[in-house]
Write an enzyme that holds these catalytic residues in place. Structure first.
Site, mmCIF file in Angstrom:
data_model
loop_
_atom_site.group_PDB
_atom_site.id
_atom_site.type_symbol
_atom_site.label_atom_id
_atom_site.label_comp_id
_atom_site.label_asym_id
_atom_site.label_seq_id
_atom_site.Cartn_x
_atom_site.Cartn_y
_atom_site.Cartn_z
ATOM 1 N N HIS A 17 -1.295 -3.270 1.260
ATOM 2 C CA HIS A 17 -1.741 -4.074 2.397
ATOM 3 C C HIS A 17 -2.705 -3.297 3.293
ATOM 4 C CE1 HIS A 17 0.725 -1.754 5.201
ATOM 5 N NE2 HIS A 17 1.675 -1.795 4.282
ATOM 6 N N GLU A 51 8.359 -2.808 1.141
ATOM 7 C CA GLU A 51 8.236 -1.371 1.377
ATOM 8 C C GLU A 51 9.603 -0.705 1.260
ATOM 9 O OE1 GLU A 51 7.095 1.446 1.209
ATOM 10 O OE2 GLU A 51 5.544 1.532 2.764
#
Length: 248
Positions: free
Chosen positions: A9, A87
């Site tokens: 990202h 994550e």
């Protein structure tokens, strides 16, 4: 030969503030939006297209994917979101400044928390609002699968089965696959694909917003991989990630 494209990202608001983020659902920064738009334009310029995309359930990865697909006029393709691509969970470190933690605990300890393969950060308590069991998006996930903290080894243990069960079949069907994920969920895939040791993956930094292409053989083993960026730009972005323990 098959190809799969992964992208970390764009810069998030907490990347900008140099905070441990983990599963905290923070937005993209203005720079992160620009990085995602750049990545979409770059992929289009290089002639890439996609049939299906995979991402996490965290908005910084989802928004990055949406911005990339918008630049490519591919807003319509199927997108699959799953927590297994999240994550790494940084436990009690989430929301704390990396440089301040370096001053408090020392560079070596923070490097172990950030980059080692099997050393987890300090865990949360289940009463902590940061524990995923207190977030409705994880209501259908068995409680014993929701982490209080994770090492990269723990992250790999949840990411690789999703890669094998969901992403690999799409690749083998001949679909052009895009993955929008996070620094450590991508490091988990990279370690698995390239059969890296814990010491090797500790030195691997994934920059934000730069497409990473893997070419795979019939057995889904890597032939080669490369970023869609020139060497100087890539090195500068990788160094940014490495320097986070010093930057307040």
């Amino acid at each position: 030969m098959y190809k799969v494209v992964m992208i970390r990202h764009g810069e998030s608001e907490w990347n900008k503030l140099n905070l441990f983020t983990g599963w905290t659902d923070v937005d993209l920064s203005d720079r992160g939006v620009e990085e995602a738009i750049w990545a979409g334009k770059k992929l289009k310029e290089e002639g890439y297209t996609f049939d299906v995309a995979f991402t996490s359930v965290l908005k910084r990865a989802i928004k990055t994917l949406n911005l990339v697909l918008e630049q490519m006029n591919l807003d319509w393709i199927p997108v699959y979101k799953h927590w297994r691509l999240n994550e790494r969970h940084y436990g009690a470190l989430q929301g704390l400044n990396k440089a301040e933690m370096t001053e408090r605990y020392g560079e070596q300890q923070v490097l172990l928390w950030r980059r080692s393969y099997d050393v987890p950060p300090p865990p949360l308590e289940k009463t902590d609002p940061r524990w995923p069991g207190n977030d409705p998006r994880y209501a259908l996930v068995p409680e014993d699968e929701l982490p209080l903290c994770e090492s990269l080894k723990d992250t790999e243990a949840r990411v690789v089965p999703y890669w094998a069960d969901m992403i690999v079949p799409a690749i083998k069907e001949g679909k052009k696959v895009l993955i929008s994920a996070h620094g450590n969920s991508m490091r988990a895939i990279v370690k698995y694909l390239d059969k890296m040791s814990g010491e090797e993956i500790a030195k691997t930094n994934i920059p934000t917003g730069i497409p990473l292409v893997y070419e795979l053989d019939e057995s889904m083993r890597p032939i080669r991989h490369y970023y869609l960026a020139d060497e100087d730009f890539l090195k500068a972005k990788e160094q940014e990630v490495a320097n986070q323990i010093y930057k307040k």
